[in-house]
Design a protein around this motif. Structure first.
Motif, PDB file in Angstrom:
ATOM      1  N   THR A  73       0.970  -1.112   0.179  1.00 55.98           N
ATOM      2  CA  THR A  73      -0.016   0.002   0.163  1.00 55.98           C
ATOM      3  C   THR A  73       0.682   1.098   0.182  1.00 55.98           C
ATOM      4  N   GLN A 109      -2.096  -3.475  -1.870  1.00 54.95           N
ATOM      5  CA  GLN A 109      -2.790  -2.885  -2.856  1.00 54.95           C
ATOM      6  C   GLN A 109      -4.337  -3.130  -2.971  1.00 54.95           C
ATOM      7  N   SER A 110      -3.859  -3.603  -3.814  1.00 60.40           N
ATOM      8  CA  SER A 110      -5.395  -4.399  -4.382  1.00 60.40           C
ATOM      9  C   SER A 110      -6.582  -4.438  -3.546  1.00 60.40           C
ATOM     10  N   GLU A 111      -7.323  -3.899  -4.035  1.00 62.09           N
ATOM     11  CA  GLU A 111      -9.152  -3.636  -3.972  1.00 62.09           C
ATOM     12  C   GLU A 111      -9.816  -4.491  -3.865  1.00 62.09           C
ATOM     13  N   GLY A 112      -9.085  -5.574  -3.813  1.00 64.51           N
ATOM     14  CA  GLY A 112     -10.157  -7.111  -4.512  1.00 64.51           C
ATOM     15  C   GLY A 112     -10.071  -7.478  -2.482  1.00 64.51           C
ATOM     16  N   ILE A 113     -11.192  -8.185  -2.203  1.00 64.78           N
ATOM     17  CA  ILE A 113     -11.401  -8.790  -0.488  1.00 64.78           C
ATOM     18  C   ILE A 113     -10.661  -9.436  -0.629  1.00 64.78           C
ATOM     19  N   SER A 126      -5.410  -7.296   1.744  1.00 64.96           N
ATOM     20  CA  SER A 126      -5.836  -6.406   0.461  1.00 64.96           C
ATOM     21  C   SER A 126      -6.131  -5.222   1.165  1.00 64.96           C
ATOM     22  N   GLU A 127      -5.999  -4.181   0.911  1.00 58.19           N
ATOM     23  CA  GLU A 127      -6.938  -2.521   0.986  1.00 58.19           C
ATOM     24  C   GLU A 127      -8.733  -2.524   0.819  1.00 58.19           C
ATOM     25  N   GLY A 128      -8.878  -3.335  -0.239  1.00 59.80           N
ATOM     26  CA  GLY A 128     -10.277  -4.024   0.291  1.00 59.80           C
ATOM     27  C   GLY A 128     -10.630  -4.376   0.871  1.00 59.80           C
ATOM     28  N   ALA A 131     -11.077  -2.302   4.142  1.00 61.13           N
ATOM     29  CA  ALA A 131     -12.680  -1.189   4.093  1.00 61.13           C
ATOM     30  C   ALA A 131     -13.621  -2.172   4.509  1.00 61.13           C
ATOM     31  N   ARG A 132     -13.571  -3.379   4.272  1.00 55.45           N
ATOM     32  CA  ARG A 132     -14.799  -4.029   4.946  1.00 55.45           C
ATOM     33  C   ARG A 132     -14.530  -3.905   6.673  1.00 55.45           C
TER      34      ARG A 132
END
Length: 346
Positions: A73, A109-113, A126-128, A131-132
């Motif tokens: 990230t 950095q991936s927005e995937g979960i 991941s960043e994704g 975020a959850r």
């Protein structure tokens, strides 16, 4: 064409060889080499992977996960985030069966979960996925699950199986090599019309990319050191293994075992295990880095496991210092906000 007809057809037509005797000699040599490789595969299967190889292999897997995840990230607060992530992760790892591993935790950095791990103590989220999260306990559950995969050596066991399976495939291919060369000669002799009739058989006898790789690995299997292996061998192993792992994932039993370990690690570290159980319900059914069992099934098994732990605790004359129902949870966002505020005041 029946495979049992390969030998007489190849011999009669002298495909790819000067004489029938040359074909028979080549066949005998290939079978002898096949027997040697089968023995090497048995040694490969029984060997014990050293910690140095585990760590080196894990590092190579970690590099690939970072690459697949778009790199680490670059968020403005990445330093504080990684400090906090390692604080939480190492606290959990300290409760595990392998507390002395050089644990490393990072954010992709991936927005995937996604959350992934590599042997030797490498864990990435991941960043994704971040975020959850609603609180630190949910993150602790995710990290604890990946820690459990490492302590149980799930990926390392799959790596060992993968090498053995590929070694056996290479040995089998070596035993069929003269027939393959003969069939290639047959195609060139009889032309395009015959090519279609033997194409399927030629494909079934494919030598494969692992022939050369495993030949080098198994020559010194007991002393194999991935750090000393050539870059091409390491790349071939990583590409093939991770492609296979991402396609089929770990076994369901491995995922269930990691879940059960995770809630126990959480409790030992002072987190409410229920937070992880509820978080599983937020995860998508598709789109994870590797296939997983259904979220509902995982939640059901965890709820049963926690009930059993509480029943055992109630039946004892003493109780654990960790209360599985009421443990303090400090939100990750609050911790980061506090760190930012402290930095701003200085």
């Amino acid at each position: 064409m029946n495979r049992r007809l390969i030998l007489p057809v190849a011999c009669l037509l002298l495909c790819g060889f000067g004489t029938c005797s040359q074909y028979i000699e080549a066949k005998q040599e290939s079978l002898a080499r096949k027997e040697e490789m089968v023995k090497e595969c048995a040694v490969l299967e029984s060997r014990v992977i050293s910690f140095d190889e585990e760590r080196a292999f894990g590092g190579a897997v970690g590099v690939r996960w970072v690459s697949e995840g778009g790199g680490l990230t670059k968020h403005a607060d990445h330093h504080a985030l990684h400090v906090q992530l390692n604080k939480i992760g190492k606290n959990l790892a300290a409760q595990s069966s392998r507390p002395s591993l050089p644990w490393t935790f990072g954010v992709l950095q991936s927005e995937g979960i996604n959350a992934v791990s590599g042997p030797g103590g490498y864990v990435f989220v991941s960043e994704g996925l971040l975020a959850r999260l609603d609180n630190e306990a949910e993150l602790a559950g995710v990290l604890a699950h990946e820690i459990a995969h490492i302590t149980r050596k799930h990926a390392l066991i799959e790596y060992q199986k993968f090498l053995v399976d590929e070694c056996r495939s290479a040995a089998a291919a070596e035993g069929r090599r003269p027939e393959k060369e003969a069939l290639k000669g047959l195609v060139s002799e009889v032309g395009q019309a015959a090519q279609n009739s033997v194409a399927e058989l030629v494909g079934a006898l494919s030598w494969g990319q692992w022939g050369e790789v495993l030949a080098q690995v198994t020559r010194s299997v007991n002393g194999f050191n991935i750090d000393e292996a050539s870059e091409s061998i390491v790349r071939a192993i990583m590409d093939s293994f991770l492609q296979n792992l991402m396609k089929k994932g770990l076994g369901k039993d491995d995922e269930y075992a990691a879940d059960l370990d995770a809630v126990e690690l959480m409790a030992a570290a002072g987190y409410a295990p229920e937070a992880y159980v509820s978080f599983l319900g937020k995860l998508p059914t598709k789109g994870l880095s590797t296939p997983h069992p259904s979220n509902k099934d995982r939640q059901k098994r965890l709820a049963t496991h926690l009930d059993e732990l509480r029943e055992r605790g109630a039946a004892r004359d003493f109780t654990t210092p960790v209360d599985l129902t009421r443990t303090a949870v400090i939100p990750l966002r609050d911790e980061l906000l506090a760190r930012r505020a402290g930095s701003a005041e200085r």
